[in-house]
Scaffold this motif. Structure first.
Motif, mmCIF file in Angstrom:
data_model
loop_
_atom_site.group_PDB
_atom_site.id
_atom_site.type_symbol
_atom_site.label_atom_id
_atom_site.label_comp_id
_atom_site.label_asym_id
_atom_site.label_seq_id
_atom_site.Cartn_x
_atom_site.Cartn_y
_atom_site.Cartn_z
ATOM 1 N N GLY A 10 -3.930 3.639 -3.100
ATOM 2 C CA GLY A 10 -4.972 4.090 -2.184
ATOM 3 C C GLY A 10 -4.680 5.411 -1.499
ATOM 4 O O GLY A 10 -5.600 6.145 -1.148
ATOM 5 N N GLN B 82 0.827 -1.211 0.000
ATOM 6 C CA GLN B 82 0.000 0.000 0.000
ATOM 7 C C GLN B 82 0.857 1.255 0.000
ATOM 8 O O GLN B 82 0.506 2.254 -0.627
ATOM 9 C CB GLN B 82 -0.933 -0.008 1.211
ATOM 10 C CG GLN B 82 -1.958 -1.136 1.170
ATOM 11 C CD GLN B 82 -2.872 -1.144 2.379
ATOM 12 O OE1 GLN B 82 -3.057 -0.118 3.021
ATOM 13 N NE2 GLN B 82 -3.451 -2.292 2.684
ATOM 14 N N GLU C 160 -3.517 -2.595 -2.892
ATOM 15 C CA GLU C 160 -3.999 -1.213 -2.870
ATOM 16 C C GLU C 160 -2.847 -0.205 -3.019
ATOM 17 O O GLU C 160 -2.693 0.697 -2.187
ATOM 18 C CB GLU C 160 -4.767 -0.938 -1.572
ATOM 19 C CG GLU C 160 -6.004 -1.801 -1.411
ATOM 20 C CD GLU C 160 -6.853 -1.338 -0.242
ATOM 21 O OE1 GLU C 160 -7.377 -0.209 -0.291
ATOM 22 O OE2 GLU C 160 -6.984 -2.112 0.726
ATOM 23 N N THR D 266 -7.983 -3.829 -4.449
ATOM 24 C CA THR D 266 -8.408 -2.435 -4.400
ATOM 25 C C THR D 266 -9.764 -2.323 -3.718
ATOM 26 O O THR D 266 -10.561 -3.276 -3.722
ATOM 27 C CB THR D 266 -8.478 -1.825 -5.813
ATOM 28 O OG1 THR D 266 -8.939 -0.471 -5.728
ATOM 29 C CG2 THR D 266 -9.421 -2.605 -6.715
ATOM 30 N N HIS D 267 -10.036 -1.147 -3.131
ATOM 31 C CA HIS D 267 -11.372 -0.829 -2.626
ATOM 32 C C HIS D 267 -12.223 -0.163 -3.698
ATOM 33 O O HIS D 267 -13.433 0.015 -3.513
ATOM 34 C CB HIS D 267 -11.274 0.121 -1.419
ATOM 35 C CG HIS D 267 -11.114 -0.590 -0.112
ATOM 36 N ND1 HIS D 267 -9.905 -0.687 0.540
ATOM 37 C CD2 HIS D 267 -12.007 -1.257 0.658
ATOM 38 C CE1 HIS D 267 -10.067 -1.372 1.657
ATOM 39 N NE2 HIS D 267 -11.334 -1.727 1.760
#
Length: 276
Positions: free
Chosen positions: A184, A104, A181, A213-214
């Protein structure tokens, strides 16, 4: 900014049993955390999927559904509780040289130059430094960082640091790139730019990518397929094939066809009362 070609990708020698239709194979994956002072937590349950060689697959799901846990198991960073995980025909029981990972945050070492940071996997695996130093420079050139190889991380923007992190994950030519991510923490404009950059890097390097990923629109834009996980314990709710032409530009994100896929995936979270 122009992205220059890396050149012919070095062949990865798979295990004799490797099957390109199942370059990554996960069957019956379970993960149960057993803290000493609290009740066990089931993070993942009955996960089955395959990823073809050279495919770009994204994983989406609500917070706490086990996306990062699954990626860490694929990377061999944490053990599974049950099931089978194979990459390039090899059972994953610990970190494999066939796997690169982008976290991340870029997690670059602040006391090392960008080129020295990219070379970290080469040093850890005791590979030929002269050969892979040239590989590192080709990668930095491919992502437009060739003029920054002597700079230190604090001298680069967040997006530039993430590009360097991708180069570090690719330098030893892994069969699979796992990305947790990675964009992010970036602002919206930089994130869109990095999405386009990533597709170019993928096209040039020929990696197999699993991307957590979100962002549902991001997953649709990048992927050949999207794996949708349920709330914890994470199970596969659906695997969605993304039939959008490649190469893709940012205009695809606003297209009606992409919107259909986004809505289809988002309905899973509406149904469970969780927004994706």
């Amino acid at each position: 900014m122009a992205i220059r070609t890396l050149g012919r990708r070095q062949a990865v020698a798979p295990a004799p049993t490797a099957d390109e239709t199942a370059w990554i194979e996960v069957a019956g994956l379970e993960k149960l955390y057993r803290p000493r002072r609290s009740e066990p937590t089931r993070a993942l349950s009955d996960i089955d999927f395959r990823v073809r060689r050279g495919e770009f697959v994204s994983v989406v799901g609500p917070s706490g559904c086990g996306k990062t846990t699954m990626l860490k198991i694929l990377a061999g960073l944490i053990p599974k509780t049950a099931g089978t995980v194979r990459v390039a025909g090899r059972e994953v029981t610990g970190p494999l040289p066939q796997i690169g990972m982008v976290f991340q945050a870029a997690t670059l070492l602040p006391w090392r130059t960008i080129l020295e940071n990219v070379m970290v996997p080469v040093e850890v695996q005791r590979l030929d430094r002269a050969r892979y130093r040239e590989q590192a420079r080709r990668l930095l050139s491919m992502v437009g960082l060739d003029e920054f190889e002597g700079k230190y991380p604090h001298e680069l923007s967040g997006g530039m640091q993430q590009r360097a992190g991708i180069c570090r994950a690719l330098v030893h030519d892994p069969a699979v790139l796992l990305m947790d991510e990675p964009f992010g923490a970036l602002d919206a404009m930089t994130r869109e730019y990095m999405n386009v950059e990533l597709l170019r890097i993928w096209r040039e390097s020929g990696q197999t990518i699993v991307f957590v990923t979100h962002s549902i629109p991001e997953a649709v834009f990048l992927s050949d397929r999207v794996i949708v996980l349920t709330p914890r314990p994470g199970r596969i709710a659906e695997v969605v094939d993304i039939d959008l032409e490649r190469p893709r530009d940012l205009g695809v994100m606003a297209s009606d066809r992409a919107g259909v896929y986004v809505d289809r995936i988002r309905r899973h979270f509406h149904a469970t009362g969780v927004m994706g």
